[in-house]
Design a protein around this motif. Structure first.
Motif: not given
Length: 339
Positions: A94-106, A108-113
């Protein structure tokens, strides 16, 4: 001492060093061995490892930074769970702030803002670990932060091109400037041209208000003098050797050269650079140009030449010994790891 003897004793010393290296390890295995004083840094790591054992898990990174660029708006990085005891059957990310960084079930963390977020991994056993993520935008940078230009007799104004490294905005330059145009100038396209000896800072200001700079140093080697040998060995008194000199200037081949020996009792030098060994010792042979620039060669004659040669051989032999000892240590480490 001859070189082969030095090598022979050097190899023996290497073997003895290896034995001494093994001795403390063997002694430490005995019942009377005392523990070495704790290294604070290692102790800190041990505390962290003990916490990992207590919680049962930790992540491959406790923090990460993702940099957003114009050609990579959503950079990513992977996290993994590290267990220190029993296995788990599933992990929820889980991510505390999906608008900054998301994370998938594997993981993998991806920047969003731009901003900060905390990624949490929770196992089916209820254990969890976190990683703090910082997402930032790239700022404008030049492909060089430092440049060195050298003025020569056949290139009075050497140049070098500066370019923008990719930034988030994909900015373009509005204005280039030099802090000292007597040292370097810069064109509208970022071409830096040397004008005189010194240092200057070239700055590029971008269309979005960012700036990037490069420090430039300009030197001048026009008229520099170099000599064909910086060390001249003449073991035999009465022998003759020739030195030559180069002047880095237009028409330097035809320029006059002045040769001087600082100690004629050791060696003399002719107007053409011919050095004659006179007596045991050391002297400097100096060659100068009409504008006063010079170069020097250290000349060793007789016993001084033989002593210099011996010292050089000894240094070479000691270098071999060091390599042998290092190789022995590496072999011991490999053998210990294999065991």
């Amino acid at each position: 001492m001859k070189l082969k003897n030095v090598l022979k004793y050097g190899v023996a010393a290497a073997a003895l060093s290896m034995v001494l290296l093994c001795a403390p390890a063997a002694y430490a295995e005995g019942p009377e061995a005392e523990a070495a004083p704790a290294d604070p840094a290692v102790a800190a790591e041990s505390v962290e490892d003990e916490n990992a054992l207590f919680t049962g898990m930790h992540l491959s990174q406790s923090s990460m930074t993702l940099t957003v660029r114009s050609n990579n708006q959503n950079p990513s990085s992977s996290l993994s769970v590290r267990r220190t005891d029993e296995e788990y059957s599933s992990v929820r990310w889980t991510s505390s702030n999906g608008s900054v960084a998301s994370v998938d079930s594997y993981g993998t963390v991806t920047a969003r803002g731009v901003g900060y977020a905390t990624i949490t991994a929770t196992t089916n056993k209820g254990e969890s670990a976190t990683c703090r993520v910082t997402v930032e935008r790239a700022t404008a940078e030049l492909d060089h932060s430092y440049l060195s230009l050298n003025i020569t007799y056949d290139n009075a104004h050497p140049t070098s091109q500066l370019n923008l490294q990719d930034s988030y905005y994909g900015s373009s330059y509005e204005r280039w400037s030099s802090s000292n145009t007597n040292v370097v100038t810069v064109s509208d396209g970022g071409m830096v041209t040397a004008q005189g000896v010194g240092t200057a800072t070239v700055t590029a200001r971008t269309s979005n208000g960012e700036s990037a700079s490069c420090r430039v140093t300009v030197s001048n080697s026009v008229g520099d003098v170099s000599v064909s040998q910086t060390v001249l060995l003449m073991p035999d008194v009465g022998s003759v050797q020739q030195l030559s000199a180069t002047i880095a200037a237009a028409g330097g081949e035809g320029m006059a050269r002045t040769w001087v020996s600082m100690n004629p009792a050791v060696a003399t030098v002719s107007e053409s650079g011919y050095v004659t060994a006179v007596g045991n010792g050391e002297t400097k042979i100096i060659v100068s140009s009409p504008d006063g620039k010079y170069a020097e060669c250290t000349c060793y004659v007789g016993d001084a030449a033989r002593q210099y040669q011996s010292q050089q051989q000894m240094q070479a032999a000691l270098g071999v010994v060091v390599l042998v000892v290092v190789a022995g240590v590496i072999i011991l480490v490999m053998m210990g790891s294999a065991a």
